[in-house]
Design an enzyme around this catalytic site. Structure first.
Site, PDB file in Angstrom:
ATOM      1  N   ASN A   9      64.588  43.281  79.141  1.00 27.95           N
ATOM      2  CA  ASN A   9      63.540  44.133  79.715  1.00 27.95           C
ATOM      3  C   ASN A   9      62.920  43.351  80.869  1.00 27.95           C
ATOM      4  O   ASN A   9      62.126  42.444  80.659  1.00 27.95           O
ATOM      5  CB  ASN A   9      62.490  44.444  78.634  1.00 27.95           C
ATOM      6  CG  ASN A   9      61.307  45.219  79.193  1.00 27.95           C
ATOM      7  OD1 ASN A   9      61.343  45.691  80.328  1.00 27.95           O
ATOM      8  ND2 ASN A   9      60.271  45.359  78.388  1.00 27.95           N
ATOM      9  N   LYS A  11      60.885  44.345  83.103  1.00 29.63           N
ATOM     10  CA  LYS A  11      59.518  44.782  83.439  1.00 29.63           C
ATOM     11  C   LYS A  11      59.387  44.917  84.962  1.00 29.63           C
ATOM     12  O   LYS A  11      60.351  45.285  85.622  1.00 29.63           O
ATOM     13  CB  LYS A  11      58.487  43.816  82.838  1.00 29.63           C
ATOM     14  CG  LYS A  11      58.741  43.597  81.343  1.00 29.63           C
ATOM     15  CD  LYS A  11      57.636  42.893  80.628  1.00 29.63           C
ATOM     16  CE  LYS A  11      58.043  42.712  79.162  1.00 29.63           C
ATOM     17  NZ  LYS A  11      56.982  42.150  78.344  1.00 29.63           N
ATOM     18  N   HIS A 101      57.213  51.280  74.880  1.00 30.69           N
ATOM     19  CA  HIS A 101      56.916  49.847  74.941  1.00 30.69           C
ATOM     20  C   HIS A 101      55.398  49.658  74.814  1.00 30.69           C
ATOM     21  O   HIS A 101      54.625  50.481  75.299  1.00 30.69           O
ATOM     22  CB  HIS A 101      57.422  49.247  76.253  1.00 30.69           C
ATOM     23  CG  HIS A 101      57.358  47.754  76.258  1.00 30.69           C
ATOM     24  ND1 HIS A 101      56.183  47.081  76.524  1.00 30.69           N
ATOM     25  CD2 HIS A 101      58.288  46.810  75.978  1.00 30.69           C
ATOM     26  CE1 HIS A 101      56.415  45.774  76.414  1.00 30.69           C
ATOM     27  NE2 HIS A 101      57.681  45.587  76.091  1.00 30.69           N
ATOM     28  N   GLU A 103      53.386  47.925  76.353  1.00 38.13           N
ATOM     29  CA  GLU A 103      52.654  47.939  77.628  1.00 38.13           C
ATOM     30  C   GLU A 103      52.428  49.377  78.106  1.00 38.13           C
ATOM     31  O   GLU A 103      51.414  49.678  78.736  1.00 38.13           O
ATOM     32  CB  GLU A 103      53.420  47.105  78.667  1.00 38.13           C
ATOM     33  CG  GLU A 103      53.282  45.620  78.361  1.00 38.13           C
ATOM     34  CD  GLU A 103      54.487  44.769  78.712  1.00 38.13           C
ATOM     35  OE1 GLU A 103      55.331  45.211  79.510  1.00 38.13           O
ATOM     36  OE2 GLU A 103      54.590  43.651  78.165  1.00 38.13           O
ATOM     37  N   GLU A 173      58.563  44.991  68.087  1.00 37.76           N
ATOM     38  CA  GLU A 173      57.983  43.975  68.962  1.00 37.76           C
ATOM     39  C   GLU A 173      56.508  43.775  68.608  1.00 37.76           C
ATOM     40  O   GLU A 173      55.644  44.535  69.080  1.00 37.76           O
ATOM     41  CB  GLU A 173      58.072  44.423  70.419  1.00 37.76           C
ATOM     42  CG  GLU A 173      59.481  44.677  70.902  1.00 37.76           C
ATOM     43  CD  GLU A 173      59.562  44.641  72.426  1.00 37.76           C
ATOM     44  OE1 GLU A 173      60.237  43.761  72.948  1.00 37.76           O
ATOM     45  OE2 GLU A 173      58.916  45.475  73.077  1.00 37.76           O
ATOM     46  N   GLY A 179      55.339  38.022  75.420  1.00 36.05           N
ATOM     47  CA  GLY A 179      54.903  37.263  76.592  1.00 36.05           C
ATOM     48  C   GLY A 179      53.924  36.147  76.279  1.00 36.05           C
ATOM     49  O   GLY A 179      53.327  35.572  77.181  1.00 36.05           O
ATOM     50  N   SER A 219      58.860  37.047  72.797  1.00 41.12           N
ATOM     51  CA  SER A 219      59.117  35.620  73.044  1.00 41.12           C
ATOM     52  C   SER A 219      60.426  35.132  72.425  1.00 41.12           C
ATOM     53  O   SER A 219      60.513  33.993  71.970  1.00 41.12           O
ATOM     54  CB  SER A 219      57.939  34.764  72.564  1.00 41.12           C
ATOM     55  OG  SER A 219      56.768  35.128  73.270  1.00 41.12           O
TER      56      SER A 219
END
Ligand code: PGA
Length: 262
Positions: A9, A11, A101, A103, A173, A179, A219
């Protein structure tokens, strides 16, 4: 078949040249290394580079190496300024699309109902949705993470028919691991993946649960991929930061392949 998948991904990162170079490097790696037949690789470049990246995948790798969108809309076409339909992604050669996702949930307020609509539309179009789920740190600390993630599946996926559900990939996730450099321990990942598989078995049946690919994301990197991928219910990873460099991403692909032959 329950595929093992290493998905990147990207991003909102990289410029066009870097995106092409990275696709090329991964393509080269896959040309030089034969993976076990149940392993697939996917990349999710930023929207403006998608079509270009598709073109850098050689025909020989087509069956193994796919490209996906990071998001899409619920409609085919029309007056929806700024949006992209699943049909458009399919038209340029995408196979996958990330849905939900964390985000997107956080910054764009995507609701369970909206994600359910997206998943339906993506399936109608013939693309494979990679449905992302996961809990925030306070939920993990309160010990209600399984209920929280279970509700994400129930609210957005469990209206699907058996046939449709069997086409979905899930990516667990934990938001606190995305991250941050903090990874869920292999045991934490395994526990959640097993709980989700059980939930799917209860809702649909054991066969469907056994055949659902459930990826771990947060991560994931070369240093921890082997311990995560060797868990019984972890079928690969959705990789953010470590997917932006060919070296680390292809190393993770190699680790996936090795876990299967071990
Ligand atoms: P990360 O991102 O690997 O950089 O934690 C994963 C993701 O957001 O999919």
């Amino acid at each position: 078949m329950r595929y093992k998948i290493v998905a990147g991904n990207w991003k909102m990162n990289l410029n066009q040249n870097e995106a092409i170079q990275l696709t090329n490097d991964i393509n080269q790696y896959l040309s030089n290394n034969n993976l076990p037949k149940q392993v697939k690789v996917a990349i999710h470049p930023p929207l403006p580079y998608l079509a270009n990246c598709v073109n850098y995948i050689s025909e020989k790798n087509n069956a193994v190496f796919g490209v996906g969108g990071q998001n899409c809309y619920t409609q085919t076409s029309g007056a929806y300024t700024g949006e992209t339909s699943p049909e458009m992604l399919k038209d340029i050669g995408c196979q996958y699309v990330l849905i939900g996702h964390s985000e997107r949930r956080k910054y764009f307020n995507e609701s369970h109902a909206f994600l359910a609509e997206k998943v339906k539309k993506v399936l109608e179009t013939g693309l494979t949705p990679i449905f992302c789920c996961g809990e925030q740190l306070d939920i993990r600390e309160a010990g209600t993470h399984e209920a929280h993630v279970g509700a994400q599946l129930r609210e957005s996926l469990f209206d699907l028919s058996k046939e449709d559900f069997s086409k979905i990939i899930i990516a667990y996730e934990p938001v606190w691991a995305i991250g941050t450099g903090v990874t869920a321990s292999p045991e934490q990942a395994q526990d959640m993946h097993a709980a989700l598989r059980q939930l799917i078995a209860n809702q649909y049946d054991k066969d469907i649960a056994e055949n659902t690919t459930i990826l771990y994301g947060g991560s994931c990197k070369p240093a921890n991929a082997a311990s995560l991928f060797s868990q019984a219910d972890v079928d690969g990873g959705l990789i953010g930061g470590a997917s932006l460099k060919a070296e680390s991403f292809t190393e993770i692909i190699g680790i996936m392949a090795k876990c299967l032959s071990a």
